[in-house]
Design a protein around this motif. Structure first.
Motif, PDB file in Angstrom:
ATOM      1  N   SER A 266       0.823  -1.208   0.000  1.00 41.68           N
ATOM      2  CA  SER A 266       0.000   0.000   0.000  1.00 41.68           C
ATOM      3  C   SER A 266       0.859   1.261   0.000  1.00 41.68           C
ATOM      4  O   SER A 266       0.480   2.274  -0.588  1.00 41.68           O
ATOM      5  CB  SER A 266      -0.952   0.005   1.196  1.00 41.68           C
ATOM      6  OG  SER A 266      -0.231   0.029   2.403  1.00 41.68           O
ATOM      7  N   ASP A 267       2.033   1.216   0.638  1.00 47.38           N
ATOM      8  CA  ASP A 267       2.942   2.358   0.573  1.00 47.38           C
ATOM      9  C   ASP A 267       3.530   2.532  -0.823  1.00 47.38           C
ATOM     10  O   ASP A 267       3.782   3.654  -1.270  1.00 47.38           O
ATOM     11  CB  ASP A 267       4.077   2.207   1.584  1.00 47.38           C
ATOM     12  CG  ASP A 267       3.644   2.529   3.001  1.00 47.38           C
ATOM     13  OD1 ASP A 267       2.541   3.077   3.183  1.00 47.38           O
ATOM     14  OD2 ASP A 267       4.414   2.228   3.934  1.00 47.38           O
TER      15      ASP A 267
ATOM     16  N   GLN B 121       1.591   4.779  -3.739  1.00 44.58           N
ATOM     17  CA  GLN B 121       1.672   6.230  -3.895  1.00 44.58           C
ATOM     18  C   GLN B 121       2.822   6.664  -4.795  1.00 44.58           C
ATOM     19  O   GLN B 121       2.859   7.808  -5.228  1.00 44.58           O
ATOM     20  CB  GLN B 121       1.790   6.893  -2.528  1.00 44.58           C
ATOM     21  CG  GLN B 121       3.046   6.556  -1.759  1.00 44.58           C
ATOM     22  CD  GLN B 121       3.037   7.139  -0.371  1.00 44.58           C
ATOM     23  OE1 GLN B 121       2.301   8.070  -0.109  1.00 44.58           O
ATOM     24  NE2 GLN B 121       3.855   6.590   0.497  1.00 44.58           N
TER      25      GLN B 121
ATOM     26  N   LYS C  15      13.002   4.946   0.323  1.00 47.45           N
ATOM     27  CA  LYS C  15      11.698   4.554   0.858  1.00 47.45           C
ATOM     28  C   LYS C  15      11.039   3.518  -0.048  1.00 47.45           C
ATOM     29  O   LYS C  15      10.463   2.540   0.433  1.00 47.45           O
ATOM     30  CB  LYS C  15      10.809   5.796   1.001  1.00 47.45           C
ATOM     31  CG  LYS C  15       9.399   5.514   1.410  1.00 47.45           C
ATOM     32  CD  LYS C  15       9.286   5.061   2.840  1.00 47.45           C
ATOM     33  CE  LYS C  15       7.812   4.997   3.235  1.00 47.45           C
ATOM     34  NZ  LYS C  15       7.523   3.862   4.068  1.00 47.45           N
TER      35      LYS C  15
ATOM     36  N   ASP D 224      10.089  -0.276   0.956  1.00 48.45           N
ATOM     37  CA  ASP D 224       8.732  -0.795   0.801  1.00 48.45           C
ATOM     38  C   ASP D 224       8.712  -2.056  -0.067  1.00 48.45           C
ATOM     39  O   ASP D 224       7.951  -2.989   0.201  1.00 48.45           O
ATOM     40  CB  ASP D 224       7.814   0.265   0.201  1.00 48.45           C
ATOM     41  CG  ASP D 224       7.507   1.382   1.181  1.00 48.45           C
ATOM     42  OD1 ASP D 224       7.638   1.166   2.402  1.00 48.45           O
ATOM     43  OD2 ASP D 224       7.139   2.480   0.720  1.00 48.45           O
TER      44      ASP D 224
END
Length: 80
Positions: free
Chosen positions: A25-26, A29, A48, A52
């Motif tokens: 879900s991260d 984006q 990041k 993820d």
């Protein structure tokens, strides 16, 4: 012993799916055009995204192991 494998399998399956979903879900984006641009411009965003991806892959691996143990536990219990 086989009931233990079933319990551990279900536990790992649930934990693996939750961890996979958190990482996945991260990642959503950063999938669009603006996400790609931000990755190109920022090393922090690239780190990041890599983190993820690692979380999603690890969670998926744990879920697969949990599924295998669950199937083994169910099949072993039916033989008796």
């Amino acid at each position: 012993m086989r009931a233990g494998a079933l319990a551990v399998g279900v536990f790992l399956l649930v934990i693996g799916l939750v961890v996979f979903w958190l990482g996945y879900s991260d990642l959503q984006q950063y999938g669009g055009l603006f996400g790609q641009i931000s990755q190109a411009l920022s090393a922090q965003v690239r780190n990041k995204v890599a983190q993820d991806k690692f979380i999603a892959a690890g969670g998926g691996s744990v879920a697969i192991i949990g599924l295998a143990l669950t199937i083994y536990g169910l099949a072993a219990n039916r033989k008796n």
